[in-house]
Design a protein around this motif. Structure first.
Motif, mmCIF file in Angstrom:
data_model
loop_
_atom_site.group_PDB
_atom_site.id
_atom_site.type_symbol
_atom_site.label_atom_id
_atom_site.label_comp_id
_atom_site.label_asym_id
_atom_site.label_seq_id
_atom_site.Cartn_x
_atom_site.Cartn_y
_atom_site.Cartn_z
ATOM 1 N N HIS A 198 11.353 -6.460 8.767
ATOM 2 C CA HIS A 198 11.109 -7.389 7.661
ATOM 3 C C HIS A 198 9.704 -7.980 7.711
ATOM 4 C CE1 HIS A 198 11.970 -9.748 11.137
ATOM 5 N NE2 HIS A 198 11.488 -10.806 10.536
ATOM 6 N N THR A 201 2.516 -7.541 7.988
ATOM 7 C CA THR A 201 1.343 -8.396 7.845
ATOM 8 C C THR A 201 1.644 -9.830 8.281
ATOM 9 O OG1 THR A 201 0.548 -7.052 6.019
ATOM 10 C CG2 THR A 201 -0.261 -9.311 6.140
ATOM 11 N N ASP A 202 2.824 -10.322 7.912
ATOM 12 C CA ASP A 202 3.163 -11.727 8.150
ATOM 13 C C ASP A 202 3.938 -11.860 9.460
ATOM 14 O OD1 ASP A 202 3.889 -14.341 8.063
ATOM 15 O OD2 ASP A 202 4.891 -14.252 6.122
ATOM 16 N N LEU A 205 6.872 -14.234 10.848
ATOM 17 C CA LEU A 205 8.304 -14.008 10.623
ATOM 18 C C LEU A 205 8.983 -13.279 11.785
ATOM 19 C CD1 LEU A 205 8.117 -12.809 6.874
ATOM 20 C CD2 LEU A 205 8.667 -15.102 7.676
ATOM 21 N N GLU A 543 -7.457 -18.618 -4.219
ATOM 22 C CA GLU A 543 -7.107 -17.375 -4.926
ATOM 23 C C GLU A 543 -8.341 -16.674 -5.482
ATOM 24 O OE1 GLU A 543 -4.098 -18.054 -7.870
ATOM 25 O OE2 GLU A 543 -2.479 -17.685 -6.446
ATOM 26 N N MET A 619 -4.648 -12.674 -12.599
ATOM 27 C CA MET A 619 -3.482 -13.511 -12.309
ATOM 28 C C MET A 619 -2.753 -13.958 -13.587
ATOM 29 S SD MET A 619 -3.798 -13.377 -9.042
ATOM 30 C CE MET A 619 -2.653 -14.543 -8.312
ATOM 31 N N GLU A 623 4.825 -12.799 -13.765
ATOM 32 C CA GLU A 623 5.429 -11.872 -12.805
ATOM 33 C C GLU A 623 6.518 -11.008 -13.450
ATOM 34 O OE1 GLU A 623 5.987 -13.810 -8.886
ATOM 35 O OE2 GLU A 623 7.820 -12.618 -8.773
ATOM 36 N N ARG B 350 9.429 -7.414 -1.463
ATOM 37 C CA ARG B 350 8.946 -7.578 -0.105
ATOM 38 C C ARG B 350 8.401 -8.991 0.095
ATOM 39 N NH1 ARG B 350 9.103 -5.441 5.081
ATOM 40 N NH2 ARG B 350 7.073 -5.602 6.105
ATOM 41 N N GLN B 352 6.368 -11.600 2.261
ATOM 42 C CA GLN B 352 5.349 -11.550 3.306
ATOM 43 C C GLN B 352 4.241 -12.538 2.971
ATOM 44 O OE1 GLN B 352 5.223 -8.830 6.753
ATOM 45 N NE2 GLN B 352 6.700 -9.476 5.294
ATOM 46 N N GLY B 353 4.058 -13.531 3.809
ATOM 47 C CA GLY B 353 2.997 -14.507 3.592
ATOM 48 C C GLY B 353 3.308 -15.479 2.464
ATOM 49 N N SER B 355 1.728 -17.628 -1.051
ATOM 50 C CA SER B 355 0.698 -17.654 -2.080
ATOM 51 C C SER B 355 -0.450 -18.556 -1.645
ATOM 52 C CB SER B 355 1.291 -18.169 -3.391
ATOM 53 O OG SER B 355 0.258 -18.520 -4.276
ATOM 54 N N LYS B 360 5.314 -20.167 -3.468
ATOM 55 C CA LYS B 360 5.962 -19.991 -4.769
ATOM 56 C C LYS B 360 7.489 -19.994 -4.618
ATOM 57 C CE LYS B 360 2.429 -19.398 -7.644
ATOM 58 N NZ LYS B 360 1.527 -20.190 -6.777
ATOM 59 N N HIS B 361 7.967 -19.594 -3.480
ATOM 60 C CA HIS B 361 9.415 -19.563 -3.229
ATOM 61 C C HIS B 361 9.703 -20.249 -1.893
ATOM 62 C CE1 HIS B 361 10.224 -16.656 -6.519
ATOM 63 N NE2 HIS B 361 9.001 -16.248 -6.231
ATOM 64 N N PRO B 365 11.960 -17.216 3.233
ATOM 65 C CA PRO B 365 11.098 -17.235 4.429
ATOM 66 C C PRO B 365 9.631 -16.962 4.107
ATOM 67 C CG PRO B 365 12.577 -15.323 4.446
ATOM 68 C CD PRO B 365 13.035 -16.206 3.336
ATOM 69 N N ALA B 366 9.377 -16.279 2.997
ATOM 70 C CA ALA B 366 7.996 -16.004 2.578
ATOM 71 C C ALA B 366 8.022 -15.689 1.087
ATOM 72 C CB ALA B 366 7.430 -14.830 3.381
ATOM 73 N N PRO B 368 7.212 -13.253 -2.245
ATOM 74 C CA PRO B 368 7.044 -11.810 -2.495
ATOM 75 C C PRO B 368 5.557 -11.482 -2.598
ATOM 76 C CG PRO B 368 7.816 -12.925 -4.484
ATOM 77 C CD PRO B 368 7.865 -13.935 -3.378
ATOM 78 N N ILE B 370 3.791 -9.908 -4.469
ATOM 79 C CA ILE B 370 3.129 -9.859 -5.786
ATOM 80 C C ILE B 370 2.336 -11.143 -6.052
ATOM 81 C CG2 ILE B 370 5.015 -10.777 -7.203
ATOM 82 C CD1 ILE B 370 4.339 -8.552 -9.262
ATOM 83 N N VAL B 371 2.568 -12.186 -5.275
ATOM 84 C CA VAL B 371 1.778 -13.417 -5.473
ATOM 85 C C VAL B 371 0.353 -13.267 -4.954
ATOM 86 C CG1 VAL B 371 3.864 -14.859 -5.232
ATOM 87 C CG2 VAL B 371 2.353 -14.544 -3.250
#
Lengths: 626, 626
Positions: A198, A201-202, A205, A543, A619, A623, B350, B352-353, B355, B360-361, B365-366, B368, B370-371
């Motif tokens: 899971h 990159t991050d 976790l 960003e 951006m 989404e 997915r 990961q990380g 934003s 954003k969520h 845990p991280a 998606p 796409i951010v």
């Protein structure tokens, strides 16, 4: 003193391994051609970056240009005689997995043995642990040859070296004394266990856990994926460096610690003891690098030891990753060079069509395709990128040597700044260009490049991974704009900007160099504007920096290559006079420099044009509308 | 009237075939996701290119928007239910060869039967031979879906259609009546036998011979390679179109004739008779399109018939090749779309990380991925290329329909000019961008894209061939600058320049469109300068035109996409008001148009910068120095 450094060349071993491996008889079409580009390597090392100065550094007193040449030559022989013949057969056969055991392709085991016996595994390692202590400036070139000849093979020693760096810089003396000598001689290999299903990159976790046992050891439990050389049959033992969490770990990235977890627990006498609780549960089927196993690893209360401080695992891991990132950049260059050489050979041999300026070989049914401008453009592009990257790699490698060996603290600091700045650029730029070069090489071959026989499609498949592992190239770009640019108020940046600005000032009026300085100066202006854009906009809105990152890295990389090309041209202008016997080589350098400046460097205009438009249109889309 | 055109949808057959093929049970990870982009296809066909006008053309009276939508929907179902499920398993299994017999992967045979029974093979063919006579505007979109769902499968019917075009335009009535109906319904497939071991691009070197037998037939003897679908088990018979030399042939390209050589000689009643002297002697092992056989073919006094006039084979072959080149362009688009959809799905799923503008969520845990701006940049780039190419393909397809059906001769001529001009651009631009898009899709997936499971690496491998076959993209660029630009004193060029110039003049002051017209106009200026450069320099020195060709084609293509994006934005600005229920779709179009103009179109600056530097630095290096 070791074999490579002073003794007779390790050729007998190499030849023997080649014969044992017997790969010339496997029936695979051994159509890949590769000749170590020793002339260009010597140019970069001696003529461009002045290798003679290396021996003025403490600990490198014996590293004379003659020694360097001897090592390069031997390395080239080893690659062409032992490793390259296994490249296509290794791709075809791939690694196999059965009940926790991974077998490398036929011949790899014997080649690895020869590699270690020849002393190649530890050429850049500390003599204190049995290494040869040769400079990074030399080692990077040896690495390039390994990658050209057989990338899948080279991955394993590359990881061992990364693990060596992490342990050397962060592990206790006890761990170092126990593990490093075996890793330096290659009897034990290394792996780097970061990714979990899971998270890649991050790494904040990461779920793998480490429980202290009260005796200084830990029990490590968790699942890792994408572990290169996590299991294989070439080394007696495998030393895994594993990211995991201690029971009292803070959440996220600040709660990650690094552990050394061996496959077999070593006995006091250094021999391998009982099997540890770590098993390979499967290997991946991949697009390329079939000769390198990519393992799913399961740690089940495996015994391990903490490397560095608790919760500071990322710091220790970065020692390994930075070393690996430079090496992955070298992979891009190595495959770009192999693809270039193959494409040149094919373009000179394949007869098709006539030159647009009139038949060049009227005696033949058609001209070789190298007469066609579009084929030339392709070959020149590959060449300009490869030679430019080799020169830039040499500059960074020199900084690595200064970091390690310079007596002056300021000089060491400047070298460290420069290495920190250039690491993401070398990783991302070289691997992007390497992949592009392999694809260009395929285009020169046409349909013959798409079929397996010539080995060109393998280069394309092998090269693609380098843009992904050790941090995707997007992550490299974020590292550049998010960490390296702002660090110490732009101090890292100055380690590049100052020498380039000073050089351009000094040479602008040079009769020969002026015409090359003009486009470089224009490109450098775009880099300055883009840097200011990111600094200003990114400060208010991260960003904006993220939106510019990838294109900024490419722009930076193109300017760095441009600077290298002017520097190379400068040497060539001097040497074509002082060394007329080799004038053709220097004329080619000058011609390629002009090609780079005129035909490739204009890319920076597009990059800056795109960067300055900012993040808005990128951006804007909701989404849900993707 | 046939099933597709008016009867009930061919779904039952399709479903049956899917079940028979049983590929959902093969154990291959069916992880590729693909949904036919019907909304965007309807936008291109109806809203952008005004499909309502199609029914005003002679022979297309019944082609209403409703009919088009029904066919698109059925085609989409067939692709997702029958073909896409065979894509990964087909890649894994590949074609196999044994004693002259080629077997396609499990399920392909049944899928092909369902494809033919559903009437899909002949949807764009002449009703005179049993085709459905549907317009190219519609057929190109169906083709795109086929390529997205299963490129390897789509290659065979694509070649049959190419052979159909060549025969329809050049063969005698007798040959047409005898062969076309079976090729239209797909019971017999087609192949295109051009390449020989020593010649691909340069067909003037063809050695295959054809001896007249005095009865109107010929004996064809020679070896061909790289023959897609040259042998397989899906069709009852295979109709080879073969380039060969007659005994009295002049040397070179002017001595090439085209022959129809069937695998089985047909009997008078249309059934297949005895085996002809043509055999498959092996198939290639390739980087991708494993489900499509690439055959070595041996012709040994095989019976054949002349197609068209003696020594004019290239003219006839070009009918086939032009049709194929547009189709190959569609392959790039189809795979780009499939890769985009997969990358979007992964980027939304997915985690990961976080934003850069704050979580954003926070519940997860991280966020998606796409951010992240760099992921967005990648997805937007893919999207902007795909939708732009789809729009441009629609414009060219409309021209194909006008060529065929317009009553006004001048209109037909203009359409033919435009098609001739755009064919190399569509082929090379779409396949370059398609390959880039698949590679970008892999980058979004990271390591998960490099392993086989998700099917992303297959898209990359499959997409790469399209830049090579049907004339490498370098050959397309030479066709553009060497043939299409100078033709009829630039008349072809005017078929593009005039509408674009008129449009920009008309819309420059439009409040909405003005900001998009400005960058288009700048890019168009670069195209005009580059065109003048090639016309002037290339006239004196053809190598100058050759040196600029590839970058000129890309520049041209970017301007064409830019024009399409402004046109699409124009429609979207109107429709978001008139059709507020679908406002989100139109807002997305406008956002993507802005992205294209701001972030991608700046590439033209680099291209023009490089082109104007000319050939000097490209051709300077002595051949021996490569």
């Amino acid at each position: 003193m070791t074999a490579v450094r002073s003794g007779p060349p390790p050729l007998p071993v190499a030849r023997l391994a080649s014969e044992k491996a017997g790969t010339r008889d496997t029936g695979a079409n051994a159509m890949q051609v590769y000749t170590p580009p020793l002339r260009d390597m010597r140019f970069v090392l001696h003529e461009l970056h002045g290798s003679a100065e290396l021996s003025t550094l403490k600990g490198l007193e014996e590293v004379t240009p003659d020694l360097i040449d001897a090592v390069l030559e031997e390395a080239g022989k080893f690659v062409t005689e032992v490793l390259a013949p296994l490249n296509q057969s290794g791709d075809l056969e791939g690694c196999t997995y059965e009940n926790g055991v991974v077998r490398t392709p036929k011949g790899f085991k014997e080649a690895y043995k020869a590699f270690c016996e020849g002393g190649w595994n530890g050429i850049a390692c500390d003599p204190q642990y049995g290494g040869q202590g040769l400079p990074a400036s030399l080692n990077k070139l040896v690495e390039e040859m390994l990658c050209s000849g057989n990338l899948a093979f080279g991955i394993c020693p590359g990881l061992t070296h990364g693990a060596y760096e992490a342990l050397k810089n962060h592990a206790s003396h006890e761990l170092k004394d126990r593990f490093l000598p075996k890793m330096v001689d290659g009897v034990w290999s290394g792996s780097m266990c970061l990714t979990e299903p899971h998270c890649g990159t991050d790494l904040g976790l990461v779920r793998t856990k480490a429980e202290p046992q009260g005796d200084g050891s830990y029990k490590v439990t968790g699942n890792k994926i994408f572990i290169s050389a996590g299991e294989h049959d070439m080394a007696e033992n495998i030393i895994h460096l594993v990211l995991a969490r201690l029971p009292d770990a803070p959440k996220g990235i600040k709660g990650i610690s690094l552990f050394l977890v061996p496959k077999f627990l070593p006995r006091e006498d250094g021999s391998v003891g009982p099997r540890n609780g770590v098993t390979c549960t499967g290997i991946e089927h991949k697009m390329g690098i079939h000769g390198s196993s990519t393992c799913q690893m399961s740690f089940d209360e495996a015994t391990g030891w903490l490397v560095g401080e608790p919760h500071k695992g990322m710091r220790a891991m970065f020692s390994m990753m930075n070393s690996e990132r430079l090496s992955v950049g070298t992979q891009g260059l190595g495959l770009g060079e192999a693809a270039y050489q193959a494409a040149v050979a094919y373009a000179k041999e394949r007869l098709q069509g006539r030159s647009l300026s009139g038949a060049k070989h009227p005696d033949k049914p058609a001209d070789p395709i190298i007469v066609h401008p579009d084929v030339r453009r392709t070959l020149m592009t590959m060449r300009a990128y490869n030679e430019g990257c080799r020169a830039l790699a040499g500059w960074v490698a020199r900084a690595l040597d200064l970091m390690e060996h310079a007596e002056d603290a300021q000089e060491r600091q400047r070298a460290e700044d420069f290495t920190a700045l250039m690491t993401p650029i070398v990783k991302a730029l070289f691997t992007d260009l390497g992949f592009e070069a392999t694809s260009m090489g395929m285009q020169v071959y046409g349909g013959h490049g798409y079929i397996r026989d010539h080995g060109m499609e393998q280069y394309v498949r092998d090269a693609r991974i380098a843009m992904i592992y050790e941090g995707t190239n997007g992550v490299q770009a974020l590292d550049l704009v998010g960490r390296k640019l702002p660090a110490h108020m732009g101090r890292y940046l100055r380690s590049f900007f100052h020498p380039v600005l000073n050089y351009m000032d000094a040479k602008l009026d040079d009769e020969n160099l002026g015409p090359l300085i003009t486009p470089l100066s224009k490109a450098f202006g775009a880099l300055q504007l883009a840097t200011a854009h990111i600094a200003e906009k990114g400060l208010k809105d991260p960003e904006e920096a993220g939106a510019a990152a990838t294109q900024y890295l490419r722009l930076f990389g193109m300017v760095a290559l441009g600077y290298m090309w002017v520097r190379m041209a400068e040497v060539a202008f001097e040497k074509r006079v002082s060394n007329p016997d080799d004038a053709a080589f220097y004329e080619a350098k000058i011609a390629t420099a002009r090609f780079f400046m005129e035909k490739l460097l204009p890319d920076v205009a597009a990059l800056w044009g795109s960067i300055k438009a900012g993040k808005a249109s990128m951006m804007a889309l909701d989404e849900a509308m993707f």
